[in-house]
Design a protein around this motif. Structure first.
Motif, PDB file in Angstrom:
ATOM      1  N   SER A  51       1.047  -1.300  -0.169  1.00 46.97           N
ATOM      2  CA  SER A  51      -0.205   0.114  -0.250  1.00 46.97           C
ATOM      3  C   SER A  51       0.849   1.488  -0.139  1.00 46.97           C
ATOM      4  N   ARG A  52       1.535   1.412   1.100  1.00 46.09           N
ATOM      5  CA  ARG A  52       2.971   2.226   1.279  1.00 46.09           C
ATOM      6  C   ARG A  52       3.582   2.409  -1.020  1.00 46.09           C
ATOM      7  N   LEU A  55       1.035   4.359  -3.331  1.00 47.35           N
ATOM      8  CA  LEU A  55       0.789   5.519  -3.059  1.00 47.35           C
ATOM      9  C   LEU A  55       2.176   6.883  -3.462  1.00 47.35           C
ATOM     10  N   GLU A  56       3.069   5.375  -3.600  1.00 46.61           N
ATOM     11  CA  GLU A  56       4.675   7.345  -3.913  1.00 46.61           C
ATOM     12  C   GLU A  56       4.448   6.573  -5.546  1.00 46.61           C
ATOM     13  N   VAL A  59       1.549   8.372  -8.826  1.00 48.66           N
ATOM     14  CA  VAL A  59       1.562   9.748  -9.789  1.00 48.66           C
ATOM     15  C   VAL A  59       2.961   9.740 -10.605  1.00 48.66           C
ATOM     16  N   PRO A  60       3.440   9.415 -10.609  1.00 46.24           N
ATOM     17  CA  PRO A  60       4.836   9.793 -11.626  1.00 46.24           C
ATOM     18  C   PRO A  60       4.326   7.838 -12.526  1.00 46.24           C
ATOM     19  N   MET A  62       0.917   7.034 -13.849  1.00 49.36           N
ATOM     20  CA  MET A  62       0.220   7.384 -14.139  1.00 49.36           C
ATOM     21  C   MET A  62       1.224   8.853 -15.667  1.00 49.36           C
ATOM     22  N   GLN A  63       2.181   9.650 -15.132  1.00 46.43           N
ATOM     23  CA  GLN A  63       2.435  10.492 -16.079  1.00 46.43           C
ATOM     24  C   GLN A  63       2.951   9.738 -16.577  1.00 46.43           C
ATOM     25  N   LEU A  73      -5.532  13.815 -19.618  1.00 44.92           N
ATOM     26  CA  LEU A  73      -6.404  13.395 -18.993  1.00 44.92           C
ATOM     27  C   LEU A  73      -7.946  13.900 -20.072  1.00 44.92           C
ATOM     28  N   VAL A  93      -5.606   2.616  -2.669  1.00 46.71           N
ATOM     29  CA  VAL A  93      -4.861   3.520  -2.777  1.00 46.71           C
ATOM     30  C   VAL A  93      -5.196   4.065  -4.716  1.00 46.71           C
ATOM     31  N   VAL A  95      -8.344   3.206  -6.625  1.00 45.63           N
ATOM     32  CA  VAL A  95      -9.765   3.531  -6.080  1.00 45.63           C
ATOM     33  C   VAL A  95      -9.600   4.819  -5.919  1.00 45.63           C
ATOM     34  N   ALA A  96      -8.393   5.517  -4.716  1.00 52.54           N
ATOM     35  CA  ALA A  96      -8.917   6.732  -4.767  1.00 52.54           C
ATOM     36  C   ALA A  96      -8.135   8.171  -5.594  1.00 52.54           C
ATOM     37  N   ALA A  97      -7.315   6.948  -6.080  1.00 49.53           N
ATOM     38  CA  ALA A  97      -6.702   7.897  -6.833  1.00 49.53           C
ATOM     39  C   ALA A  97      -7.191   7.882  -8.071  1.00 49.53           C
ATOM     40  N   GLY A 100     -10.032  11.093  -7.923  1.00 52.18           N
ATOM     41  CA  GLY A 100      -9.290  11.401  -7.736  1.00 52.18           C
ATOM     42  C   GLY A 100      -9.347  12.454  -9.365  1.00 52.18           C
ATOM     43  N   TYR A 101      -8.625  11.628 -10.231  1.00 52.80           N
ATOM     44  CA  TYR A 101      -8.550  12.243 -11.748  1.00 52.80           C
ATOM     45  C   TYR A 101     -10.392  11.902 -12.390  1.00 52.80           C
TER      46      TYR A 101
END
Ligand SMILES: [Zn+2]
Lengths: 350, 274
Positions: A51-52, A55-56, A59-60, A62-63, A73, A93, A95-97, A100-101
């Motif tokens: 899980s940790r 989260l890290e 974002v990268p 996705m980029q 997007l 993590v 699902v939350a991301a 957000g998107y």
């Protein structure tokens, strides 16, 4: 075709953070970050560590996917995310991301079933899936046989493991032999130098008395114990353990059971297409054995390339693309992460 | 500039829209749902609701501030993953603020203990003097908190009167905050004998904030104002206001992990024979 849906998929159900982008059946990007090395010394995936790492990495990753596909997007038609089954904290993590998107870019969101996504990913390589088909999903977390009538509408479970998952058996035997983690690729490699017929390991749930109740179910825990007994007995005799022979014979037993039951499921359901997914589908012996035996029965086998067999974002995007094309309603923003999501639920109802 | 603030470090999932100008800030809309197991489900709809209620779109946001805990990891990560992905999609900066600091700041003047539930019969805690953290954050059993603070409190940083007032105005207006603090202080002295209060280097802690102080009230014996149970997202914005106004680049949002993952390396293999 430019009017095919452009769908982004996010996968975080286990130890791989994946973001994939597809247009229709065409794969545009498949970015992946793995925390597998952080789990190696524990001999298995540690949920909190996974899980940790998600989260890290989200974002990268996705980029990288957006860069690789050369889209933004804003161009995307829908966002799909693995809603379950899987590790609860890891799923959350992703699902939350995804939410957000979806919120930020004002896009519909689909919470999808990880197992159905393993089936859907094959369409990226071999085009539309002829239905009905039988799917066999084999990995560290699952071992299932499914009947697929209409992937966007639900699949029918035919059987599953009653104890260890196939990939779990590979991990445990690799540990027993001191080969490391994850066990699948290591045993595949080690087995190449061994004699697959040298040790007769048991084939779980293949005896006539078991077939009555468990025709399409699997059991790998007896096999794992048999390997442990063999290794200990050899060590007790003071002879070196024939690691390559044990690996090859163990692998042969697993592949034999998987192949036999998969083909039986096709014949029983009068289905001519067998699609295989999950990390164990990357096993070279399984691919060769299934293909050879299925051909004799007139069954076409579809196995995507190894990178698409293991967990990734492309599979989630592939399923999302099918759902969008079929006009399935998107999920709502309150869609849950469901660690025990049933196979009858291909996407979270809107 | 319109700033989205959110916090999921406690059983509350809180969201606020705050308008930040060069010399002022004001809350626009705020939402809070209290359900420790449902952050993953409630947070995104809450964000959608505050945006709709304010009549704005996500594209109108200029920055996002998120509480980085400490807090139970699963829920905490929901907030940070949502904030990070929104920030990335919108191309706006994201700032992290310790969630306990939001409570410390909102508590206003005085010596304050902030404690939130860390589960497993422990609390995450920190102490504040006039809104500025003087100790922590740490995680410990409630009964050990007083001795940990007594043994390890460092000299609090000197805070100017103007900063105290700014801390208070950002939330309730200076007068209101002062009044609240005075009432709380009076309550504390009337209800507690001096030997019952937690000690602090410069004196006794007057008040508590955070639902952990309430949950373990028998141990902490500090009054808690009802509006100070969960980190107020607007206070997160107040704490990030300097960075927001200066247009500082955002940061990667990392939870304050005060515990290591529960994982044990496997022991030697167990024999199956015998
Ligand atoms: Zn999988």
């Amino acid at each position: 075709m430019p009017d095919e849906p452009l769908v982004l998929g996010i996968e975080t159900s286990c130890d791989e953070t994946g973001v994939g982008i597809v247009r229709g059946h065409t794969l545009l990007a498949d970015a992946l970050a793995s925390s597998v090395e952080q789990h190696a010394r524990f001999g298995g995936v540690v949920p909190e560590v996974a899980s940790r790492a998600h989260l890290e990495a989200i974002v990268p990753t996705m980029q990288r996917a957006l860069d690789e596909a050369k889209v933004t997007l804003a161009d995307v038609d829908a966002i799909a995310v693995t809603s379950g089954p899987g590790l609860a904290g890891a799923l959350l993590v992703g699902v939350a991301a995804a939410k957000g998107y979806a919120l930020a870019a004002d896009k519909p969101i689909y919470g999808v079933n990880h197992l159905a996504a393993h089936v859907a990913v094959d369409t990226l390589e071999h085009g539309p899936l002829p239905e009905p088909a039988v799917a066999m999903l084999v990995s560290g977390g699952h071992s299932s046989l499914l009947l697929v009538d209409d992937l966007t509408n639900g699949v029918t479970p035919l059987g599953a493991t009653i104890d260890d998952a196939a990939g779990e058996a590979f991990d445990k035997v690799a540990r027993l032999l001191g080969l490391g983690f994850p066990g699948g690729p290591i045993i595949d490699r080690t087995a190449r130098d061994g004699d697959a017929g040298s040790i007769a390991f048991p084939r779980g749930l293949t005896a006539p008395k078991d077939l009555a109740a468990h025709r399409f179910d699997f059991s790998f825990s007896g096999l794992k114990t048999a390997v442990a007994r063999f290794v200990e007995a050899t060590e007790r005799d003071g002879t070196p353990v024939p690691v390559a022979d044990v690996s090859a014979s163990f692998q042969e037993a697993v592949c034999d059971v998987l192949t036999t039951k998969a083909i039986d499921a096709c014949l029983f359901n009068e289905v001519e297409t067998l699609v295989i997914g999950g990390g164990v589908a990357a096993n070279s012996r399984l691919r060769a054995m299934v293909t050879a035996r299925a051909e004799k029965k007139g069954i076409r086998v579809r196995v995507p390339r190894p990178q698409l067999c293991t967990d990734n974002g492309a599979m989630v995007a592939a399923l999302g693309s099918r759902l969008v094309a079929a006009g399935v309603a998107p999920s709502r923003l309150d869609l849950p992460a469901d660690s025990a999501m049933p196979l009858t639920e291909v996407s979270v109802a809107g | 500039m319109l700033v989205l603030a959110l916090d999921t470090a406690t059983p509350a999932s809180s969201v606020a829209l705050v308008k930040v100008t060069s010399d002022w800030m004001e809350g626009v809309v705020e939402r809070r749902a209290v359900d420790p197991r449902a952050h993953g489900e409630t947070l995104a709809p809450e964000i959608a609701e505050v945006l709709a209620e304010a009549g704005v779109g996500a594209g109108d946001l200029g920055a996002i501030v998120a509480g980085t805990g400490p807090g139970p990891f699963t829920g905490l990560r929901v907030g940070l993953a949502t904030a990070a992905s929104m920030g990335q999609a919108l191309g706006i900066p994201t700032y992290g603020v310790c969630s306990l600091d939001a409570l410390g700041r909102a508590a206003g003047p005085g010596l304050v203990l902030v404690a939130t539930d860390a589960r497993r019969r422990e609390v995450y805690f920190a102490t504040y003097e006039d809104g500025v953290r003087t100790f922590g954050p740490e995680v410990a059993r409630p009964a050990d908190v007083a001795s940990i603070i007594a043994a390890r409190t460092r000299r609090p940083e000197v805070v100017g009167e103007s900063e105290i007032i700014e801390a208070a105005t950002a939330l309730a207006g200076a007068e209101g905050a002062r009044e609240a603090a005075a009432i709380a202080r009076a309550e504390a002295t009337s209800r507690l004998r001096p030997d019952e209060t937690l000690s602090h280097e410069k004196g006794k802690l007057h008040r508590g904030a955070g639902e952990g102080v309430l949950k373990y009230g028998e141990i902490f014996r500090l009054p808690v104002e009802e509006h100070l149970l969960y980190p107020p997202p607007a206070a997160l914005v107040a704490l990030a206001a300097d960075r927001i106004r200066a247009g500082e680049p955002g940061e990667q949002l990392t939870p304050l992990y005060l515990r290591r993952p529960d994982a044990v390396e496997p022991a030697a293999r167990k024999p199956v024979l015998t």
